[in-house]
Motif scaffolding. Structure first.
Motif, PDB file in Angstrom:
ATOM      1  N   ALA A  43       8.374 -59.773 -44.709  1.00  0.00           N
ATOM      2  CA  ALA A  43       8.864 -59.071 -45.893  1.00  0.00           C
ATOM      3  C   ALA A  43      10.312 -59.426 -46.170  1.00  0.00           C
ATOM      4  O   ALA A  43      11.073 -59.772 -45.259  1.00  0.00           O
ATOM      5  CB  ALA A  43       8.730 -57.566 -45.695  1.00  0.00           C
ATOM      6  N   LEU A  44      10.697 -59.351 -47.432  1.00  0.00           N
ATOM      7  CA  LEU A  44      12.081 -59.527 -47.859  1.00  0.00           C
ATOM      8  C   LEU A  44      12.413 -58.422 -48.864  1.00  0.00           C
ATOM      9  O   LEU A  44      11.501 -57.857 -49.497  1.00  0.00           O
ATOM     10  CB  LEU A  44      12.273 -60.898 -48.513  1.00  0.00           C
ATOM     11  N   PRO A  45      13.704 -58.108 -49.051  1.00  0.00           N
ATOM     12  CA  PRO A  45      14.056 -57.022 -49.970  1.00  0.00           C
ATOM     13  C   PRO A  45      13.496 -57.190 -51.379  1.00  0.00           C
ATOM     14  O   PRO A  45      13.130 -56.210 -52.025  1.00  0.00           O
ATOM     15  CB  PRO A  45      15.590 -57.069 -49.981  1.00  0.00           C
ATOM     16  N   ALA A  46      13.397 -58.427 -51.842  1.00  0.00           N
ATOM     17  CA  ALA A  46      12.975 -58.659 -53.231  1.00  0.00           C
ATOM     18  C   ALA A  46      11.506 -58.373 -53.470  1.00  0.00           C
ATOM     19  O   ALA A  46      11.099 -58.196 -54.622  1.00  0.00           O
ATOM     20  CB  ALA A  46      13.294 -60.090 -53.640  1.00  0.00           C
ATOM     21  N   THR A  47      10.694 -58.325 -52.411  1.00  0.00           N
ATOM     22  CA  THR A  47       9.254 -58.210 -52.653  1.00  0.00           C
ATOM     23  C   THR A  47       8.891 -56.919 -53.380  1.00  0.00           C
ATOM     24  O   THR A  47       7.948 -56.898 -54.165  1.00  0.00           O
ATOM     25  CB  THR A  47       8.457 -58.315 -51.340  1.00  0.00           C
ATOM     26  N   PHE A  90      21.897 -62.516 -54.729  1.00  0.00           N
ATOM     27  CA  PHE A  90      20.801 -63.426 -55.091  1.00  0.00           C
ATOM     28  C   PHE A  90      19.658 -63.285 -54.087  1.00  0.00           C
ATOM     29  O   PHE A  90      18.496 -63.132 -54.470  1.00  0.00           O
ATOM     30  CB  PHE A  90      21.312 -64.865 -55.135  1.00  0.00           C
ATOM     31  N   LEU A  91      19.964 -63.317 -52.793  1.00  0.00           N
ATOM     32  CA  LEU A  91      18.921 -63.236 -51.771  1.00  0.00           C
ATOM     33  C   LEU A  91      18.198 -61.896 -51.815  1.00  0.00           C
ATOM     34  O   LEU A  91      16.997 -61.831 -51.511  1.00  0.00           O
ATOM     35  CB  LEU A  91      19.518 -63.466 -50.388  1.00  0.00           C
ATOM     36  N   ASP A  92      18.900 -60.837 -52.190  1.00  0.00           N
ATOM     37  CA  ASP A  92      18.270 -59.520 -52.250  1.00  0.00           C
ATOM     38  C   ASP A  92      17.275 -59.408 -53.402  1.00  0.00           C
ATOM     39  O   ASP A  92      16.430 -58.510 -53.392  1.00  0.00           O
ATOM     40  CB  ASP A  92      19.337 -58.427 -52.413  1.00  0.00           C
ATOM     41  N   ARG A  93      17.366 -60.329 -54.370  1.00  0.00           N
ATOM     42  CA  ARG A  93      16.509 -60.219 -55.552  1.00  0.00           C
ATOM     43  C   ARG A  93      15.729 -61.512 -55.845  1.00  0.00           C
ATOM     44  O   ARG A  93      15.308 -61.765 -56.959  1.00  0.00           O
ATOM     45  CB  ARG A  93      17.346 -59.796 -56.769  1.00  0.00           C
ATOM     46  N   PHE A  94      15.529 -62.294 -54.795  1.00  0.00           N
ATOM     47  CA  PHE A  94      14.806 -63.563 -54.900  1.00  0.00           C
ATOM     48  C   PHE A  94      13.893 -63.706 -53.689  1.00  0.00           C
ATOM     49  O   PHE A  94      14.252 -63.333 -52.570  1.00  0.00           O
ATOM     50  CB  PHE A  94      15.806 -64.731 -54.935  1.00  0.00           C
ATOM     51  N   CYS A  95      12.693 -64.243 -53.905  1.00  0.00           N
ATOM     52  CA  CYS A  95      11.803 -64.546 -52.780  1.00  0.00           C
ATOM     53  C   CYS A  95      10.715 -65.504 -53.259  1.00  0.00           C
ATOM     54  O   CYS A  95      10.453 -65.623 -54.457  1.00  0.00           O
ATOM     55  CB  CYS A  95      11.174 -63.275 -52.202  1.00  0.00           C
ATOM     56  N   TRP A  96      10.115 -66.182 -52.299  1.00  0.00           N
ATOM     57  CA  TRP A  96       8.983 -67.058 -52.611  1.00  0.00           C
ATOM     58  C   TRP A  96       8.071 -67.146 -51.398  1.00  0.00           C
ATOM     59  O   TRP A  96       8.485 -66.864 -50.272  1.00  0.00           O
ATOM     60  CB  TRP A  96       9.465 -68.457 -53.035  1.00  0.00           C
ATOM     61  N   CYS A  97       6.831 -67.487 -51.651  1.00  0.00           N
ATOM     62  CA  CYS A  97       5.908 -67.773 -50.559  1.00  0.00           C
ATOM     63  C   CYS A  97       5.074 -68.994 -50.920  1.00  0.00           C
ATOM     64  O   CYS A  97       4.884 -69.299 -52.098  1.00  0.00           O
ATOM     65  CB  CYS A  97       5.030 -66.570 -50.214  1.00  0.00           C
ATOM     66  N   GLU A  98       4.637 -69.687 -49.901  1.00  0.00           N
ATOM     67  CA  GLU A  98       3.813 -70.882 -50.080  1.00  0.00           C
ATOM     68  C   GLU A  98       2.353 -70.485 -49.890  1.00  0.00           C
ATOM     69  O   GLU A  98       1.898 -70.299 -48.770  1.00  0.00           O
ATOM     70  CB  GLU A  98       4.234 -71.962 -49.077  1.00  0.00           C
ATOM     71  N   LEU A  99       1.655 -70.327 -51.012  1.00  0.00           N
ATOM     72  CA  LEU A  99       0.252 -69.953 -50.929  1.00  0.00           C
ATOM     73  C   LEU A  99      -0.572 -71.110 -50.369  1.00  0.00           C
ATOM     74  O   LEU A  99      -1.456 -70.903 -49.529  1.00  0.00           O
ATOM     75  CB  LEU A  99      -0.273 -69.535 -52.304  1.00  0.00           C
ATOM     76  N   ALA A 100      -0.264 -72.323 -50.824  1.00  0.00           N
ATOM     77  CA  ALA A 100      -0.963 -73.511 -50.326  1.00  0.00           C
ATOM     78  C   ALA A 100       0.036 -74.656 -50.206  1.00  0.00           C
ATOM     79  O   ALA A 100       0.961 -74.770 -51.005  1.00  0.00           O
ATOM     80  CB  ALA A 100      -2.099 -73.907 -51.264  1.00  0.00           C
ATOM     81  N   GLY A 101      -0.162 -75.495 -49.199  1.00  0.00           N
ATOM     82  CA  GLY A 101       0.728 -76.631 -48.987  1.00  0.00           C
ATOM     83  C   GLY A 101       0.834 -76.950 -47.509  1.00  0.00           C
ATOM     84  O   GLY A 101       0.126 -76.376 -46.678  1.00  0.00           O
ATOM     85  N   PRO A 102       1.737 -77.859 -47.152  1.00  0.00           N
ATOM     86  CA  PRO A 102       1.863 -78.258 -45.751  1.00  0.00           C
ATOM     87  C   PRO A 102       2.224 -77.109 -44.817  1.00  0.00           C
ATOM     88  O   PRO A 102       1.870 -77.138 -43.638  1.00  0.00           O
ATOM     89  CB  PRO A 102       2.986 -79.310 -45.785  1.00  0.00           C
ATOM     90  N   GLN A 103       2.937 -76.095 -45.342  1.00  0.00           N
ATOM     91  CA  GLN A 103       3.346 -74.954 -44.527  1.00  0.00           C
ATOM     92  C   GLN A 103       2.872 -73.645 -45.158  1.00  0.00           C
ATOM     93  O   GLN A 103       3.517 -72.607 -45.006  1.00  0.00           O
ATOM     94  CB  GLN A 103       4.868 -74.957 -44.355  1.00  0.00           C
ATOM     95  N   GLY A 104       1.745 -73.702 -45.862  1.00  0.00           N
ATOM     96  CA  GLY A 104       1.263 -72.551 -46.597  1.00  0.00           C
ATOM     97  C   GLY A 104       0.229 -71.741 -45.850  1.00  0.00           C
ATOM     98  O   GLY A 104      -0.241 -72.121 -44.781  1.00  0.00           O
ATOM     99  N   HIS A 105      -0.122 -70.611 -46.457  1.00  0.00           N
ATOM    100  CA  HIS A 105      -1.219 -69.806 -45.902  1.00  0.00           C
ATOM    101  C   HIS A 105      -2.520 -70.605 -45.907  1.00  0.00           C
ATOM    102  O   HIS A 105      -3.337 -70.487 -44.993  1.00  0.00           O
ATOM    103  CB  HIS A 105      -1.367 -68.516 -46.704  1.00  0.00           C
ATOM    104  N   LEU A 115       4.632 -69.254 -54.985  1.00  0.00           N
ATOM    105  CA  LEU A 115       4.815 -68.102 -55.856  1.00  0.00           C
ATOM    106  C   LEU A 115       6.259 -67.659 -55.672  1.00  0.00           C
ATOM    107  O   LEU A 115       6.693 -67.430 -54.540  1.00  0.00           O
ATOM    108  CB  LEU A 115       3.854 -66.978 -55.465  1.00  0.00           C
ATOM    109  N   ALA A 116       7.016 -67.561 -56.761  1.00  0.00           N
ATOM    110  CA  ALA A 116       8.444 -67.282 -56.627  1.00  0.00           C
ATOM    111  C   ALA A 116       8.894 -66.259 -57.659  1.00  0.00           C
ATOM    112  O   ALA A 116       8.444 -66.269 -58.801  1.00  0.00           O
ATOM    113  CB  ALA A 116       9.248 -68.577 -56.787  1.00  0.00           C
ATOM    114  N   TYR A 117       9.816 -65.387 -57.220  1.00  0.00           N
ATOM    115  CA  TYR A 117      10.315 -64.282 -58.046  1.00  0.00           C
ATOM    116  C   TYR A 117      11.839 -64.290 -58.055  1.00  0.00           C
ATOM    117  O   TYR A 117      12.476 -64.469 -57.003  1.00  0.00           O
ATOM    118  CB  TYR A 117       9.811 -62.950 -57.475  1.00  0.00           C
ATOM    119  N   TRP A 118      12.415 -64.090 -59.240  1.00  0.00           N
ATOM    120  CA  TRP A 118      13.856 -63.882 -59.421  1.00  0.00           C
ATOM    121  C   TRP A 118      14.048 -62.612 -60.234  1.00  0.00           C
ATOM    122  O   TRP A 118      13.422 -62.438 -61.287  1.00  0.00           O
ATOM    123  CB  TRP A 118      14.488 -65.043 -60.196  1.00  0.00           C
ATOM    124  N   GLY A 119      14.931 -61.728 -59.790  1.00  0.00           N
ATOM    125  CA  GLY A 119      15.222 -60.509 -60.526  1.00  0.00           C
ATOM    126  C   GLY A 119      16.066 -60.784 -61.762  1.00  0.00           C
ATOM    127  O   GLY A 119      16.513 -61.910 -62.001  1.00  0.00           O
TER     128      GLY A 119
END
Length: 196
Positions: A43-47, A90-105, A115-119
């Protein structure tokens, strides 16, 4: 090993989103090499903002937003930058996850799907990477900047292509933005580098 239903649902919605956008279909085929890799949740604050202030959607994008929101407690959310580089706000209001890829779920060597979010009221500094990239906006809106290309404000269902090593940046204003991003070519596991 089988993926949990919440991830299968998110992947299905991402595939439907890819199929619905001509720009995404032209950019890369849907990968056929995906296998469940599994990653521990982080988890991260931005989620929390992805649920509270995701920005406006359309009928076409709302199903993907709902699937992403369901992933929040289960996904490996990341930053990729330090507070020294971009600031703690910025870090408190930004996050991303790799749904698919070399290091993805889901592991894939054919594409990277993040999937990436910016406040609201954030500036994402100029950065670059070897892979080509297609941003697709799921909810909210942002002003996209790229060297050699006019700035453009994009909302749900709109896309932005960045070429290999093309410096680009983003500004959010009153709205947050949530994106589904595809990478092709280059080093799909590479982290972006901040540009001069």
């Amino acid at each position: 090993m089988t993926a949990p239903p919440v991830f299968e649902a998110a992947l299905a919605e991402a595939q439907a989103w890819h199929a619905a956008l001509p720009e995404a279909r032209a950019f890369c085929p849907w990968p056929d090499d995906m296998t469940w890799a599994g990653r521990k949740p982080h988890a991260l604050p931005a989620t929390r903002h992805i649920t509270q202030t995701p920005g406006a959607t359309t009928a076409q994008s709302s199903a993907l937003l709902t699937a992403i929101q369901a992933l929040i407690p289960h996904a490996d959310w990341r930053h990729g930058y330090t507070a020294a580089q971009v600031g703690q706000d910025f870090l408190d209001r930004f996050c991303w996850c790799e749904l698919a890829g070399p290091q993805g779920h889901f592991h894939s060597n054919q594409t990277r799907l993040t999937l990436a979010y910016w406040g609201p009221n954030l500036f994402y500094p100029r950065h670059h990477h070897a892979a080509e990239e297609l941003y697709t906006v799921v909810s909210g809106e942002a002003l996209f900047h790229a060297d050699g290309t006019p700035d453009a404000t994009l909302g749900p269902g709109q896309t932005r292509l960045h070429l290999a090593q093309q410096p680009h940046a983003m500004t959010t204003q009153d709205s947050a933005v949530l994106t589904c991003v595809f990478w092709r070519g280059g080093d799909l596991a590479e982290m972006p580098s901040l540009s001069a």
